[in-house]
Each structure stands twice: as structure tokens, then as C-alpha cells.
Design a protein around this motif. Structure first.
Motif, PDB file in Angstrom:
ATOM      1  N   GLU A  15       0.848  -1.185   0.000  1.00  0.00           N
ATOM      2  CA  GLU A  15       0.000   0.000   0.000  1.00  0.00           C
ATOM      3  C   GLU A  15       0.887   1.240   0.000  1.00  0.00           C
ATOM      4  O   GLU A  15       1.923   1.268   0.653  1.00  0.00           O
ATOM      5  CB  GLU A  15      -0.872  -0.007   1.263  1.00  0.00           C
ATOM      6  N   SER A  16       0.479   2.260  -0.744  1.00  0.00           N
ATOM      7  CA  SER A  16       1.173   3.553  -0.750  1.00  0.00           C
ATOM      8  C   SER A  16       0.144   4.651  -0.573  1.00  0.00           C
ATOM      9  O   SER A  16      -0.950   4.576  -1.136  1.00  0.00           O
ATOM     10  CB  SER A  16       1.893   3.789  -2.079  1.00  0.00           C
ATOM     11  N   ARG A  17       0.506   5.654   0.198  1.00  0.00           N
ATOM     12  CA  ARG A  17      -0.379   6.817   0.322  1.00  0.00           C
ATOM     13  C   ARG A  17       0.450   8.051   0.627  1.00  0.00           C
ATOM     14  O   ARG A  17       1.496   7.969   1.263  1.00  0.00           O
ATOM     15  CB  ARG A  17      -1.462   6.605   1.362  1.00  0.00           C
ATOM     16  N   GLN A  18      -0.052   9.182   0.146  1.00  0.00           N
ATOM     17  CA  GLN A  18       0.619  10.449   0.413  1.00  0.00           C
ATOM     18  C   GLN A  18       0.289  10.898   1.827  1.00  0.00           C
ATOM     19  O   GLN A  18      -0.839  10.746   2.289  1.00  0.00           O
ATOM     20  CB  GLN A  18       0.179  11.516  -0.579  1.00  0.00           C
ATOM     21  N   VAL A  19       1.287  11.450   2.490  1.00  0.00           N
ATOM     22  CA  VAL A  19       1.115  11.993   3.834  1.00  0.00           C
ATOM     23  C   VAL A  19       1.808  13.351   3.894  1.00  0.00           C
ATOM     24  O   VAL A  19       2.490  13.754   2.948  1.00  0.00           O
ATOM     25  CB  VAL A  19       1.679  11.037   4.918  1.00  0.00           C
ATOM     26  N   GLY A  22       1.041  15.783   1.085  1.00  0.00           N
ATOM     27  CA  GLY A  22       1.577  15.411  -0.218  1.00  0.00           C
ATOM     28  C   GLY A  22       3.077  15.546  -0.361  1.00  0.00           C
ATOM     29  O   GLY A  22       3.615  15.356  -1.444  1.00  0.00           O
ATOM     30  N   VAL A  25       5.576  10.084   1.095  1.00  0.00           N
ATOM     31  CA  VAL A  25       4.812   8.888   0.747  1.00  0.00           C
ATOM     32  C   VAL A  25       5.065   7.837   1.821  1.00  0.00           C
ATOM     33  O   VAL A  25       6.212   7.557   2.174  1.00  0.00           O
ATOM     34  CB  VAL A  25       5.232   8.337  -0.638  1.00  0.00           C
ATOM     35  N   ARG A  26       3.979   7.281   2.338  1.00  0.00           N
ATOM     36  CA  ARG A  26       4.056   6.193   3.319  1.00  0.00           C
ATOM     37  C   ARG A  26       3.788   4.892   2.567  1.00  0.00           C
ATOM     38  O   ARG A  26       2.829   4.792   1.812  1.00  0.00           O
ATOM     39  CB  ARG A  26       2.987   6.401   4.392  1.00  0.00           C
ATOM     40  N   ARG A  27       4.661   3.912   2.747  1.00  0.00           N
ATOM     41  CA  ARG A  27       4.484   2.627   2.065  1.00  0.00           C
ATOM     42  C   ARG A  27       4.485   1.489   3.087  1.00  0.00           C
ATOM     43  O   ARG A  27       5.347   1.427   3.947  1.00  0.00           O
ATOM     44  CB  ARG A  27       5.613   2.386   1.068  1.00  0.00           C
ATOM     45  N   THR A  39       6.788  -0.504   7.619  1.00  0.00           N
ATOM     46  CA  THR A  39       6.395   0.749   6.979  1.00  0.00           C
ATOM     47  C   THR A  39       7.637   1.570   6.663  1.00  0.00           C
ATOM     48  O   THR A  39       8.563   1.651   7.473  1.00  0.00           O
ATOM     49  CB  THR A  39       5.477   1.567   7.917  1.00  0.00           C
TER      50      THR A  39
END
Length: 154
Positions: A15-19, A22, A25-27, A39
Motif C-alpha cells: 500500500e502507498s499513500r501520500q502523507v 503530499g 509517501v508512506r508505504r 512501513t
């Protein structure tokens, strides 16, 4: 990416999301050998922008200082916070997009004045009076005269 548990180089991203608005990126990752999850964070490393003051001192650029100066100039004027935020963003973007990592404080002041003159003339004069260190009323009147001339030539 090395697994922090077994040291294996083979991991897969689950999973990847911007934190951080922006800027990072948290993976979530899983090791393909031991199947443990961990993580990681990726963040753009920006080199600091250094401001060279009139006396030669150097300090890191402060968006807060820039905004405070503009807010003071725009105090009790019909200028919205959104307009000020946009102005600060555009000035900072212009400074950071330049090729130099050091910028003269004079260049920042001129950028603010160039933006304020189009946004609010009273705010422009307020900022100019502090930035250019008007010593007397005559200098203030000269700046007003220049502003009127610029306005009539548009």
C-alpha cells in the motif's frame, strides 16, 4: 528496500499513500523471505534556501517571516487571507525555482513589492516604507509619486 527483520533485499509494496500534505509517501511493505510487514516513508529532501541579509549574515528562509511581513502591510485592507497565502506561495515558489540556493534579502523584498503593487497600493506603500526605510516624509512622497506615474502609464 532491505527488510529490517531479516535483511532481505526483496520486498513488495502492499500500500502507498501520500502523507504530510503530499510532501511524503508512506508505504506498507512485506518481505518476500520472512513475510513480515513494515512501513517506510519517502520524503523529498529539499536543500534549504538561505537568505543573505544586508549585513552579510545568513539564515534559513522563513515562510512565516515572509507571511508576517505581508500580513502587517495588508492589515485592515480589503485583502483576503487566501490572496495573502497565494502571494506567499508564489513568491516562495519563485525563490525556490531559481538556480541559486542563496538569495539576497533585497530580492525577497523586491518580489514582495512587485506583487503588492498589483494587489493593494496601500499595502505596497506600507511595505515599501518599512522595507526601503523611509527616513522622512519627502521619501514617502517620492514613492507615492512613482506609484502614481506607474499607474498612469499602464
Amino acid at each position: 528496500m532491505h527488510c529490517p527483520f531479516c535483511g532481505n533485499d526483496e520486498t513488495k509494496v502492499l500500500e502507498s499513500r501520500q502523507v504530510e500534505e503530499g510532501t511524503a509517501v508512506r508505504r506498507r511493505r512485506e518481505c518476500e523471505r520472512c513475510a513480515r510487514r513494515f512501513t517506510t516513508f519517502e520524503k523529498f529532501e529539499d536543500t534549504p534556501l538561505i537568505v543573505v541579509k544586508k549585513d552579510g549574515r545568513r539564515e534559513e528562509f522563513s515562510r512565516g517571516k515572509l507571511k508576517a511581513g505581508i500580513l502587517r502591510a495588508c492589515e485592515k485592507r480589503p485583502v483576503s487571507i487566501e490572496q495573502i497565502e497565494t502571494l506567499v506561495y508564489e513568491i516562495e515558489k519563485g525563490l525556490r525555482n531559481g538556480s541559486e540556493r542563496e538569495v539576497q534579502s533585497k530580492a525577497i523584498g523586491e518580489a514582495v513589492m512587485n506583487a503588492l503593487v498589483h494587489l493593494d497600493e496601500v499595502a505596497y506603500i506600507r511595505f515599501a516604507s518599512v522595507y526601503r526605510e523611509f527616513k522622512d516624509v519627502q521619501r514617502f512622497l517620492e514613492e507615492l509619486h512613482e506609484l502614481v506615474e506607474k499607474k498612469s502609464s499602464r
